[in-house]
Every structure is written in structure tokens, then in C-alpha cells.
Write a protein that holds these residues in place. Structure first.
Motif, PDB file in Angstrom:
ATOM      1  N   PHE A 182     -42.003  14.435  55.478  1.00 24.09           N
ATOM      2  CA  PHE A 182     -42.659  15.187  56.536  1.00 24.09           C
ATOM      3  C   PHE A 182     -44.123  15.356  56.137  1.00 24.09           C
ATOM      4  CE2 PHE A 182     -38.195  16.711  56.935  1.00 24.09           C
ATOM      5  CZ  PHE A 182     -37.950  16.148  58.190  1.00 24.09           C
ATOM      6  N   GLY A 183     -44.945  14.472  56.664  1.00 28.40           N
ATOM      7  CA  GLY A 183     -46.296  14.328  56.140  1.00 28.40           C
ATOM      8  C   GLY A 183     -46.271  13.308  55.012  1.00 28.40           C
ATOM      9  N   SER A 213     -45.354  16.333  63.669  1.00 30.56           N
ATOM     10  CA  SER A 213     -45.377  16.621  65.105  1.00 30.56           C
ATOM     11  C   SER A 213     -44.016  16.368  65.741  1.00 30.56           C
ATOM     12  CB  SER A 213     -46.442  15.758  65.804  1.00 30.56           C
ATOM     13  OG  SER A 213     -46.189  14.376  65.594  1.00 30.56           O
ATOM     14  N   ASN A 214     -43.280  15.349  65.254  1.00 35.48           N
ATOM     15  CA  ASN A 214     -41.931  15.099  65.756  1.00 35.48           C
ATOM     16  C   ASN A 214     -40.963  16.194  65.322  1.00 35.48           C
ATOM     17  OD1 ASN A 214     -43.078  12.777  66.704  1.00 35.48           O
ATOM     18  ND2 ASN A 214     -41.658  11.380  65.704  1.00 35.48           N
ATOM     19  N   LEU A 215     -41.131  16.655  64.081  1.00 35.04           N
ATOM     20  CA  LEU A 215     -40.315  17.762  63.589  1.00 35.04           C
ATOM     21  C   LEU A 215     -40.533  19.005  64.447  1.00 35.04           C
ATOM     22  CD1 LEU A 215     -38.503  19.243  61.536  1.00 35.04           C
ATOM     23  CD2 LEU A 215     -40.510  19.428  60.033  1.00 35.04           C
ATOM     24  N   MET A 216     -41.769  19.216  64.895  1.00 32.34           N
ATOM     25  CA  MET A 216     -42.082  20.393  65.703  1.00 32.34           C
ATOM     26  C   MET A 216     -41.390  20.359  67.069  1.00 32.34           C
ATOM     27  SD  MET A 216     -43.720  22.480  63.918  1.00 32.34           S
ATOM     28  CE  MET A 216     -42.912  21.882  62.421  1.00 32.34           C
ATOM     29  N   GLU A 217     -41.021  19.165  67.534  1.00 32.84           N
ATOM     30  CA  GLU A 217     -40.262  19.077  68.780  1.00 32.84           C
ATOM     31  C   GLU A 217     -38.877  19.693  68.593  1.00 32.84           C
ATOM     32  OE1 GLU A 217     -41.421  18.055  71.808  1.00 32.84           O
ATOM     33  OE2 GLU A 217     -43.314  18.106  70.698  1.00 32.84           O
ATOM     34  N   TYR A 218     -38.311  19.530  67.409  1.00 35.24           N
ATOM     35  CA  TYR A 218     -37.041  20.184  67.093  1.00 35.24           C
ATOM     36  C   TYR A 218     -37.240  21.697  66.967  1.00 35.24           C
ATOM     37  CZ  TYR A 218     -34.792  15.692  66.141  1.00 35.24           C
ATOM     38  OH  TYR A 218     -34.253  14.440  66.243  1.00 35.24           O
ATOM     39  N   TRP A 219     -38.349  22.059  66.346  1.00 33.57           N
ATOM     40  CA  TRP A 219     -38.673  23.476  66.158  1.00 33.57           C
ATOM     41  C   TRP A 219     -38.725  24.218  67.508  1.00 33.57           C
ATOM     42  CZ3 TRP A 219     -39.789  27.499  62.934  1.00 33.57           C
ATOM     43  CH2 TRP A 219     -40.652  28.492  63.396  1.00 33.57           C
ATOM     44  N   LYS A 220     -39.328  23.565  68.511  1.00 29.80           N
ATOM     45  CA  LYS A 220     -39.480  24.202  69.822  1.00 29.80           C
ATOM     46  C   LYS A 220     -38.131  24.483  70.482  1.00 29.80           C
ATOM     47  CE  LYS A 220     -42.363  21.166  71.611  1.00 29.80           C
ATOM     48  NZ  LYS A 220     -43.276  20.519  72.584  1.00 29.80           N
ATOM     49  N   ARG A 266     -31.408  19.853  61.835  1.00 31.94           N
ATOM     50  CA  ARG A 266     -31.139  19.002  62.991  1.00 31.94           C
ATOM     51  C   ARG A 266     -31.810  17.641  62.863  1.00 31.94           C
ATOM     52  NH1 ARG A 266     -31.438  23.612  67.780  1.00 31.94           N
ATOM     53  NH2 ARG A 266     -29.323  24.422  67.388  1.00 31.94           N
ATOM     54  N   VAL A 267     -33.035  17.637  62.436  1.00 33.62           N
ATOM     55  CA  VAL A 267     -33.712  16.348  62.341  1.00 33.62           C
ATOM     56  C   VAL A 267     -33.105  15.502  61.224  1.00 33.62           C
ATOM     57  CG1 VAL A 267     -35.602  17.064  60.789  1.00 33.62           C
ATOM     58  CG2 VAL A 267     -35.950  15.194  62.383  1.00 33.62           C
ATOM     59  N   LEU A 268     -32.737  16.115  60.104  1.00 35.64           N
ATOM     60  CA  LEU A 268     -32.112  15.359  59.018  1.00 35.64           C
ATOM     61  C   LEU A 268     -30.782  14.764  59.462  1.00 35.64           C
ATOM     62  CD1 LEU A 268     -32.876  17.804  56.067  1.00 35.64           C
ATOM     63  CD2 LEU A 268     -33.856  15.522  56.371  1.00 35.64           C
ATOM     64  N   LYS A 269     -30.003  15.563  60.189  1.00 37.03           N
ATOM     65  CA  LYS A 269     -28.710  15.071  60.656  1.00 37.03           C
ATOM     66  C   LYS A 269     -28.880  13.941  61.658  1.00 37.03           C
ATOM     67  CE  LYS A 269     -24.370  16.552  62.789  1.00 37.03           C
ATOM     68  NZ  LYS A 269     -23.591  17.702  63.351  1.00 37.03           N
ATOM     69  N   GLU A 270     -29.762  14.116  62.623  1.00 37.98           N
ATOM     70  CA  GLU A 270     -29.933  13.105  63.667  1.00 37.98           C
ATOM     71  C   GLU A 270     -30.569  11.827  63.125  1.00 37.98           C
ATOM     72  OE1 GLU A 270     -31.474  14.280  67.427  1.00 37.98           O
ATOM     73  OE2 GLU A 270     -30.371  16.186  67.457  1.00 37.98           O
ATOM     74  N   GLU A 271     -31.380  11.955  62.090  1.00 39.87           N
ATOM     75  CA  GLU A 271     -32.018  10.782  61.489  1.00 39.87           C
ATOM     76  C   GLU A 271     -31.176  10.169  60.377  1.00 39.87           C
ATOM     77  OE1 GLU A 271     -34.787   9.195  62.354  1.00 39.87           O
ATOM     78  OE2 GLU A 271     -35.137  10.545  64.046  1.00 39.87           O
ATOM     79  N   GLY A 272     -30.022  10.787  60.070  1.00 44.32           N
ATOM     80  CA  GLY A 272     -29.175  10.249  59.004  1.00 44.32           C
ATOM     81  C   GLY A 272     -29.824  10.305  57.643  1.00 44.32           C
ATOM     82  N   ALA A 273     -30.557  11.385  57.376  1.00 47.00           N
ATOM     83  CA  ALA A 273     -31.296  11.523  56.113  1.00 47.00           C
ATOM     84  C   ALA A 273     -30.615  12.540  55.208  1.00 47.00           C
ATOM     85  CB  ALA A 273     -32.738  11.948  56.376  1.00 47.00           C
ATOM     86  N   THR A 274     -30.644  12.261  53.904  1.00 47.52           N
ATOM     87  CA  THR A 274     -30.067  13.193  52.922  1.00 47.52           C
ATOM     88  C   THR A 274     -31.100  13.607  51.877  1.00 47.52           C
ATOM     89  OG1 THR A 274     -29.171  11.279  51.721  1.00 47.52           O
ATOM     90  CG2 THR A 274     -27.677  12.456  53.198  1.00 47.52           C
ATOM     91  N   ALA A 275     -32.376  13.396  52.174  1.00 48.95           N
ATOM     92  CA  ALA A 275     -33.455  13.851  51.300  1.00 48.95           C
ATOM     93  C   ALA A 275     -34.727  13.978  52.132  1.00 48.95           C
ATOM     94  CB  ALA A 275     -33.665  12.881  50.136  1.00 48.95           C
TER      95      ALA A 275
END
Length: 513
Positions: A182-183, A213-220, A266-275
Motif C-alpha cells: 500500500f504505497g 487510493s484503491n484501498l480508500m474505496e474500501y474505506w468509504k 476486505r481488500v486483502l481477502k478480495e485480492e487473495g493477499a496474505t501479506a
């Protein structure tokens, strides 16, 4: 069986041949089943050992190795030569094998039956012969593997197999890790940067930039109701401590932290990320006084702490290598009791009684290493693009021995550095409201810290009380990267010579490829 490993297996393959007849192979098969049952019933090995029969020919060896490659449950192969298994029949299978290998040099019986031993017994129980033959072909073919020597009922031998099994699980997981940055990296910092393409080729981790900025869409999309429900969990898990911020600011900032956690999950889950990584210079929109402000009030420290405790890899300031390494450490650490965390060398204590290094970070230390129940506090943090009050968990670490580890990019290779440390009890720090650990590098502060610097170590590390240097050595052996260890036997002169020797080895190795 530890839940984290319940869907994984290690396969046990026994080397034999048909020279002594089919009846002999049946006996070998029975012995092997007894041994596998014994390993599974020991309560020591956390991953189920699955017996895959005897391999009596080149075709059978190749078939079982290829089957292991294609089975997602299988994280590694254990081989044992019960009788004399001619090693040329293992060549094609070893060439095909892509999973970690452990060679178990053992024997079905413990002591020799002195009164009855005859040539039939000798021909049947030939591990001393067969394992050496197998070891030779592995060495000739430069096959990376772990060799465990000991009787199969020995707890010490079983513990070594358990270490390798945990590492094999972490290596399998590494090839499925996606780390979101993120950044980017903190500007001008060398040690947290490196070659992400080579990193994936060598270690398996996939690292992607992800716009804040994409993460902030989840934040909203996070509602106050969702955040308030999460705060109720906080109240159950932590000690609520309202300090200089006052109650109104306290709960406002805790609400903000809860929203950050929900958005990150939410973003980690939807992006399939574990770090993931964060950067305190990239937190969303800049003007926090704007009534339409969309962004974090500060780095999402509380969320990072809680996500780490659940196995999400984390690295501060864009440190993707440590984020990935912490994920692997957490996988290995499953079911063990003392905990693990991301940590940073922050400031030194040259004390007359015992010189030590204070480990902390601005906010992000995992509560798995806390000695007592953490307090949930809100305090000012005056660093980065946004200087604001923000929530965090505050605690000090357990005392005791542990190992910190880091991986660095040296240009021509990756080096993993492990260092034994002893966590000691700190004095009270009433004006430093962050989580921390205080440790003494081994064998002395001067040698341990000096060797770490000579090896090119980072200021960030993945730390555990449970995971010893042997885990990291196995990890590096499987992945084919350099390993150096700093422990109670280290001297600066011998360590410098080891680094010189390693440099020559890797330069020659690259030239010969």
C-alpha cells in the motif's frame, strides 16, 4: 494434529528392490507401516505422514515423485532405504522431484539381535548400506535435502522431522503468498528494497504495488455500525485505557482504527493477499481537516498488529521482504506457544549492567509476544505525512531466548540472516506508549550486533521465541538461498571469514551455471 496443517501431508517412501524376493518386500512394507504409524502417533510431528509404499524400480521412484509434485496436499517427501536400494534407480525420480526432501537414516529395529543375527537378517536390514548409497546419489546430483539420523522412535529424531515438516509447509505457502504494497518503499531506504522479480523466482512470494487510493474505496464502504461491532471485540480482548486524549477523542480514534482494520481485511481477502506493507507517507487524502476527508488518521497500527496475530505478513515502510518472511514465520510457528512478531531495532541501551537493544516500531508490533494483556491506547504520533492521535496496542514482550531473522538482497543472491537473542525485562517507559521488546544479541551484544551489521542485516526482522535457527537453515536449504547464523559460538573473525567464503562460493556457483 494442529489445525493449520490439517489439510497437508508429507509422504514417506521406502527404498527397496526385488533382489531378495517378494516376501522380503512384504516384510519391508510391514515395517514401514509400523514406522509411519509410530511417527504419526508420536504427537510431535504436526503434519500427517502418509506411507506411499516401497519403491523397487526406477519407474516406481519416478512415478511417486511426479505424483508428489502434482498433489497440493503433499508438502514434502521423506525417504528411507530399508534394504540396499541401488541409487541409479533414483536418478530419474530425483531429477523430477520439485518438493522438499528429507532423508531419514534409521532402522526398523533398534538394537541388533546378537544371539540370532544371521545373513537373512543382514540382507533384510540394510539401512546402513542403502542410506549411504542413496546419500551418495543425492550429493552427486546436488539435491538439496535434510538428513536426519536416529531411530524412528527417538523423540530427538522426530523433533528434527517436525522442524522440517513445518518449514516445508511454510515453503509451500510461500509459493501462494501475494503481498500488497500500500504505497511504495520509504524514500531513499536501501535495505527494504530489492529485486521483486528475482525474489519471486527464488523464494516464491509475489509482491504487487497497490494504490492507497484503491484501498480508500474500501474505506468509504465501511459503516459506523460495522466499526462499532468490532470495537466490542476490542473491549473483550484488551484493557481499555483512556489517557491524555480524553474519552471523546479516544473513541473517535478507536472507531477510525476499526474502520481501517475492516477496510484492510476486505481488500486483502478480495485480492487473495496474505501479506502487506504500509508507508506513513502514503495514507490517502492529505487534508484531514477537510470535512470530506478520506484517509487514515495515521498509519493503521492497530489493524496491522491484529492482522499479524492472525498470520497476515506485515512490513513497515514498504518492507515487502520482511512482510513475506513474517508470513512464513507465522506458518512455521502454528501450534507453538510463545509467539512471533515483526520488530525493528530502534534504540540502544549502553548500560553498565547489560547493554541491549530496544525493539519496537511506531505502532506495529504483534500482540502474540505480549507478556500481559495489551492495553488499547490513543496517543499522538508525530511522524510521516500525518501527525495525529491514533490507536495502538501497548505492551512489553515476554522474556526468554528467541531468534530474529531477515532476508537481504545482495545483488547476486539473497541472504537470510538469523541471530539468537535474549529478551530481557525493560524498565518502565511511561512516556513511550508503544509495544516493545528489549533484547541482547548473542553471544554478546558487541559480537551479535557487529556480526549482524557485517552480514548486511536490516533494521527490520521477523522474530520468534519458538522458531530456532535450524528452521531457517532448512528453509534456506529448500529454497537454495544463502544462510548465515549468529549464535553463542560466533566470533567476529570466524564470521567474517564465513562471509568471504560464501562470497566466493556464490560467485563461482553463478559462473558455473
Amino acid at each position: 494434529m494442529i489445525k493449520a496443517f490439517e489439510n497437508l501431508e508429507v509422504w514417506f517412501v521406502t527404498g527397496a528392490q526385488l533382489l531378495y524376493g517378494g516376501e522380503t518386500v512384504k516384510i519391508v512394507d510391514g515395517h514401514s507401516k509400523d514406522m509411519v504409524d509410530g511417527l504419526n502417533n508420536s504427537g510431535i510431528i504436526p503434519i500427517k505422514v502418509v506411507y506411499k509404499g516401497t519403491a523397487n524400480s526406477s519407474a516406481e521412484v519416478e512415478a511417486v515423485m511426479k505424483a508428489a509434485n502434482n498433489d497440493k496436499k503433499c508438502v514434502g517427501i521423506i525417504t528411507w532405504m530399508h534394504t540396499f536400494s541401488p541409487a541409479k534407480m533414483w536418478i530419474k525420480g530425483l531429477q523430477a522431484l520439485e518438493k522438499p526432501l528429507l532423508h531419514f537414516h534409521t532402522q526398523y529395529n533398534a538394537e541388533l539381535p546378537w544371539d540370532t543375527i544371521d545373513m537373512d537378517f543382514m540382507n533384510l536390514n540394510q539401512s546402513a548400506h542403502g542410506d549411504i548409497e542413496f546419500g551418495h546419489i543425492c550429493s552427486r546430483m546436488r539435491i538439496p535435502r535434510k538428513v536426519v539420523v536416529g531411530h524412528w522412535k527417538s523423540a530427538e529424531a522426530q523433533k528434527k522431522i517436525a522442524i522440517w515438516a513445518r518449514v516445508a509447509a511454510a515453503v509451500a505457502d510461500a509459493h501462494n503468498v501475494r503481498c500488497l504494497m500500500f504505497g511504495m518503499n520509504m524514500n531513499n531506504v536501501a535495505v527494504t528494497d530489492g529485486d521483486r522479480v528475482e525474489f519471486e523466482q527464488r523464494l516464491g512470494y509475489h509482491v504487487d504495488y497497490y494504490p492507497v487510493s484503491n484501498l480508500m474505496e474500501y474505506w468509504k464502504q465501511v459503516s459506523d455500525e460495522e466499526a462499532l461491532a468490532l470495537i466490542e471485540q476490542y473491549k473483550k480482548e484488551y484493557i481499555i485505557k483512556i489517557d491524555e486524549s480524553g474519552e471523546e477523542v479516544y473513541w473517535e480514534k478507536v472507531l477510525h482504527a476499526a474502520k481501517a482494520e475492516i477496510a484492510l481485511r476486505r481488500v486483502l481477502k478480495e485480492e487473495g493477499a496474505t501479506a502487506f506493507t504500509t508507508n506513513f507517507d502514503d495514507l490517502g487524502e492529505a487534508d484531514i481537516t477537510d470535512p470530506n476527508f478520506i484517509g487514515f488518521d495515521q498509519i493503521p497500527g492497530l489493524a496491522s498488529q491484529r492482522l499479524m496475530a492472525e498470520g497476515i505478513g506485515f512490513g513497515a515502510e514498504g518492507d515487502w521482504k520482511t512482510a513475506c518472511l513474517y508470513r512464513s514465520l507465522w506458518i512455521m510457528n502454528q501450534g507453538l506457544t510463545k509467539g512471533c512478531s515483526f520488530l525493528e531495532d530502534y534504540t540502544l541501551n549502553f548500560a553498565a549492567d547489560r547493554t541491549s537493544s530496544l525493539q519496537s516500531h511506531m505502532l506495529e508490533v504483534c500482540p502474540l509476544i505480549a507478556v500481559n494483556k495489551p492495553t488499547l491506547e490513543v496517543h499522538f504520533l508525530g511522524i510521516g505525512i500525518r501527525k495525529e492521535q491514533t490507536a495502538r496496542l501497548v505492551f512489553t514482550s515476554k522474556t526468554g531466548k528467541g531468534v530474529k531473522a531477515t532476508v537481504v538482497d545482495l545483488g547476486n543472491r539473497f541472504r537470510l540472516i538469523a541471530s539468537e537473542v535474549e529478551c530481557i525485562e525493560p524498565k518502565a517507559m511511561p512516556k513511550l506508549p508503544v509495544a516493545s521488546a528489549l533484547w541482547v544479541p548473542q553471544p554478546t551484544f558487541e559480537i551479535g550486533a557487529g556480526a549482524w551489521i557485517l552480514a548486511g542485516g536490516t533494521h527490520h526482522s521477523a522474530f520468534s521465541y519458538d522458531i530456532t535457527a535450524e528452521y531457517w537453515e532448512d528453509f534456506c536449504e529448500i529454497l537454495g538461498i544463502e544462510f548465515v547464523n549468529i549464535d553463542k559460538n560466533t566470533t567476529i573473525s570466524s564470521f567474517k571469514q564465513q562471509l568471504r567464503n560464501n562470497e566466493i562460493y556464490y560467485m563461482l556457483n553463478k559462473a558455473l551455471r
